[in-house]
Design an enzyme around this catalytic site. Structure first.
Site, PDB file in Angstrom:
ATOM      1  N   GLU A   1      24.665 113.402-106.455  1.00 39.81           N
ATOM      2  CA  GLU A   1      23.703 114.338-105.733  1.00 39.81           C
ATOM      3  C   GLU A   1      22.588 114.397-106.161  1.00 39.81           C
ATOM      4  O   GLU A   1      23.108 115.269-107.356  1.00 39.81           O
ATOM      5  CB  GLU A   1      24.624 115.882-104.496  1.00 39.81           C
ATOM      6  CG  GLU A   1      23.827 116.978-104.486  1.00 39.81           C
ATOM      7  CD  GLU A   1      23.636 116.093-103.402  1.00 39.81           C
ATOM      8  OE1 GLU A   1      24.372 115.477-102.200  1.00 39.81           O
ATOM      9  OE2 GLU A   1      22.272 115.814-102.527  1.00 39.81           O
TER      10      GLU A   1
ATOM     11  N   PHE B   1       6.085 117.391-110.788  1.00 37.53           N
ATOM     12  CA  PHE B   1       6.510 117.743-111.786  1.00 37.53           C
ATOM     13  C   PHE B   1       5.791 117.475-113.443  1.00 37.53           C
ATOM     14  O   PHE B   1       5.930 117.530-114.660  1.00 37.53           O
ATOM     15  CB  PHE B   1       8.252 117.442-112.195  1.00 37.53           C
ATOM     16  CG  PHE B   1       9.545 117.334-111.862  1.00 37.53           C
ATOM     17  CD1 PHE B   1       9.275 117.891-110.183  1.00 37.53           C
ATOM     18  CD2 PHE B   1      10.458 118.107-112.352  1.00 37.53           C
ATOM     19  CE1 PHE B   1      10.370 118.237-109.396  1.00 37.53           C
ATOM     20  CE2 PHE B   1      11.562 119.020-111.676  1.00 37.53           C
ATOM     21  CZ  PHE B   1      11.144 118.897-109.822  1.00 37.53           C
TER      22      PHE B   1
ATOM     23  N   CYS C   1      20.398 123.811-113.718  1.00 32.78           N
ATOM     24  CA  CYS C   1      20.935 122.470-113.268  1.00 32.78           C
ATOM     25  C   CYS C   1      20.939 121.692-114.558  1.00 32.78           C
ATOM     26  O   CYS C   1      21.038 121.449-115.439  1.00 32.78           O
ATOM     27  CB  CYS C   1      20.691 121.561-111.623  1.00 32.78           C
ATOM     28  SG  CYS C   1      21.084 122.218-110.658  1.00 32.78           S
TER      29      CYS C   1
ATOM     30  N   LYS D   1      21.313 122.843-118.309  1.00 37.30           N
ATOM     31  CA  LYS D   1      23.004 122.759-118.267  1.00 37.30           C
ATOM     32  C   LYS D   1      23.076 121.038-118.466  1.00 37.30           C
ATOM     33  O   LYS D   1      23.788 120.595-119.611  1.00 37.30           O
ATOM     34  CB  LYS D   1      24.129 123.253-117.959  1.00 37.30           C
ATOM     35  CG  LYS D   1      24.051 122.744-115.973  1.00 37.30           C
ATOM     36  CD  LYS D   1      25.497 122.963-115.848  1.00 37.30           C
ATOM     37  CE  LYS D   1      26.003 122.539-114.128  1.00 37.30           C
ATOM     38  NZ  LYS D   1      25.701 121.017-114.391  1.00 37.30           N
TER      39      LYS D   1
END
Ligand code: UGA
Length: 436
Positions: A150, A251, A262, A265
């Protein structure tokens, strides 16, 4: 089709509602009965734009419901999506206990062929281990594990679920692949690109995407430090290199760096897995990305302390923003809260205002009910999460509230000229302090 979605946090709740929107009959499974009750009433348990209307629409239509009971989904569903969390363990590796618990609960209940589609972010090599466990727990049932990562972003969870950039399907058999194509028949018919691949590639695609996004952010933050040293402007630099389609502008917003549940980790887990597999070059590369990111938080705290004359003790620091990014109430690994905590630990009185996120559990930090309350008597103001409302603030009115009009814009998103002309001293790391 009959679709089960196991785990209903950010990922699972949006996925369950999205599956209902694609026309499937959906049951979401969740161990927390309170959350089941809210979701069955069409209520979202998180602040996520568009999620509650979608939940309400489909719980009302009868196409979507939630339960705590695996027995209701086991032989009912054609596809079981696994959407539980894979938090970071102390070693940095992913903690797979929730995924394993799903397999151990679901496995013994399965007696007919079904596809189990992993969506949780896992280290490469996890799916075959889950397949082996299902083969043990439900021998002869015909359970086929596929991987379907996902890519939804918090604050855009619904649009990313309904109109994903791509769909990745990692499978061992043509039959399992065909089932997954049926699940996604609607977006595929609308032209959403699909990548069909082996399971290891599917597992890796997800972490590679997050590692690349993190790399872009750390790269631009390293360039921001270069701009700071040389007197350049990182925002103009990002705009200019971003016009090159091979690079892209997204970004490349310099500032406090990445946080959330997210990116940090997932790259830590990728690094741990790379080390396990002896791919030290990747672990080293990620280490550089992580250390640049950690430095950004310390850097802003140091700048704030320097603006307080090198001693934060007893001084008042006002922090605008607590969520790890705007559009969410999620404060997991929030850069803003790390800076707030660092300054509180150095003896400052830190007050934080965020329009959605709660800051109750942060030691030494007090939550404010408004921007005005937060800024009252402040010695320095830090802009750390770029909520649109902070760009609407009136610096001329706010200057009356503070003790010293010093603003550190840790996200480089405020109009420095406007604040300066109202009398503020503005610091935007990586941008020159031009007057006027
Ligand atoms: C991220 C990915 O973007 C999703 O594609 C992925 O599905 C998701 O993780 C996941 O693995 O579940 P998310 O955690 O919602 O999504 O957050 P992002 O939008 O990626 O932002 C991450 C952090 O980077 C934020 O703290 C944000 O402030 C920061 N950021 C982002 C920057 O510092 N600069 C930028 O230019 C962009």
């Amino acid at each position: 089709m009959k679709v089960a979605v196991i785990g209903t946090n950010y990922l699972g709740a949006a996925h369950a509602a999205g599956m209902a929107d694609f026309g499937h009959e959906v049951i979401g499974v969740e161990i927390d009965p309170r959350r089941v009750e809210l979701l069955n009433a069409g209520r979202s348990t998180i602040f996520e734009e568009g999620l509650e209307p979608l939940l309400t629409k489909h719980t009302a239509s009868g196409r979507l419901r939630f339960t705590t009971d695996y027995a209701e989904i086991a032989d009912w569903a054609d596809v079981h999506f696994v959407c539980v969390g894979t938090p970071q363990s102390d070693s940095g590796a992913a903690d797979l206990s929730q995924v394993r618990a799903v397999v151990d609960t679901l496995g013994p209940l399965l007696t007919r062929p079904t596809v189990v589609a992993g969506k949780s972010t896992v280290p490469v090599g996890t799916a075959p281990a889950l397949q082996a466990r299902f083969d043990e727990l439900a021998p002869g049932a015909g359970v086929e594990v596929v991987w379907n990562p996902e890519f939804l972003r918090e604050a855009h969870a619904v649009t990313d679920t309904l109109r994903p950039d791509r769909i990745v399907l990692g499978a061992r058999t043509p039959a399992a692949l065909a089932t997954m194509r049926d699940v996604y028949a609607l977006p595929l018919s609308e032209g959403v690109p699909v990548v069909e691949c082996d399971i290891a590639t599917a597992e890796l695609i997800k972490v590679a995407a997050n590692a690349f996004l993190a790399t872009k952010i750390s790269f631009i933050n390293a360039m921001a430090q270069m701009c700071q040293a040389a007197g350049g402007d990182v925002t103009l630099l990002a705009d200019a290199i971003g016009y090159d389609r091979r690079i892209g502008r997204e970004f490349l917003n310099a500032g406090l760096g990445f946080g959330g549940g997210c990116l940090p980790k997932d790259i830590a887990a990728l690094s741990a897995r790379a080390t396990e597999l002896g791919v030290h070059v990747l672990a080293d590369f990620i280490g550089a990305v992580q250390s640049i990111n950690d430095d950004q938080r310390r850097e802003i705290a140091d700048l704030a302390e320097a603006s307080l004359g090198g001693d934060a003790r007893g001084q008042r620091v006002a922090v605008l923003g607590a969520a790890f990014k705007p559009g969410t109430d999620d404060t997991r690994n929030s850069p803003a809260l790390t800076v707030a905590e660092l300054l509180a630990a150095r003896g400052a009185h830190v007050t934080v205002f965020d329009p959605e996120a709660s800051v109750e559990s942060v030691p030494g930090v007090t939550a404010s009910a408004s921007v005005e309350e937060c800024l009252s008597d402040a010695d320095v103001v830090l802009h750390l999460t770029e909520w649109p409302l902070f760009r609407q603030l009136d610096p001329a009115a706010l200057i009356e509230l503070v003790r010293r009009p010093v603003l550190i814009d840790g996200r480089l998103k405020l109009d420095a000229a406007k604040w300066r002309s109202a009398g503020w001293s503005v610091i935007q790391p990586g941008r020159p302090a031009l007057e006027g």
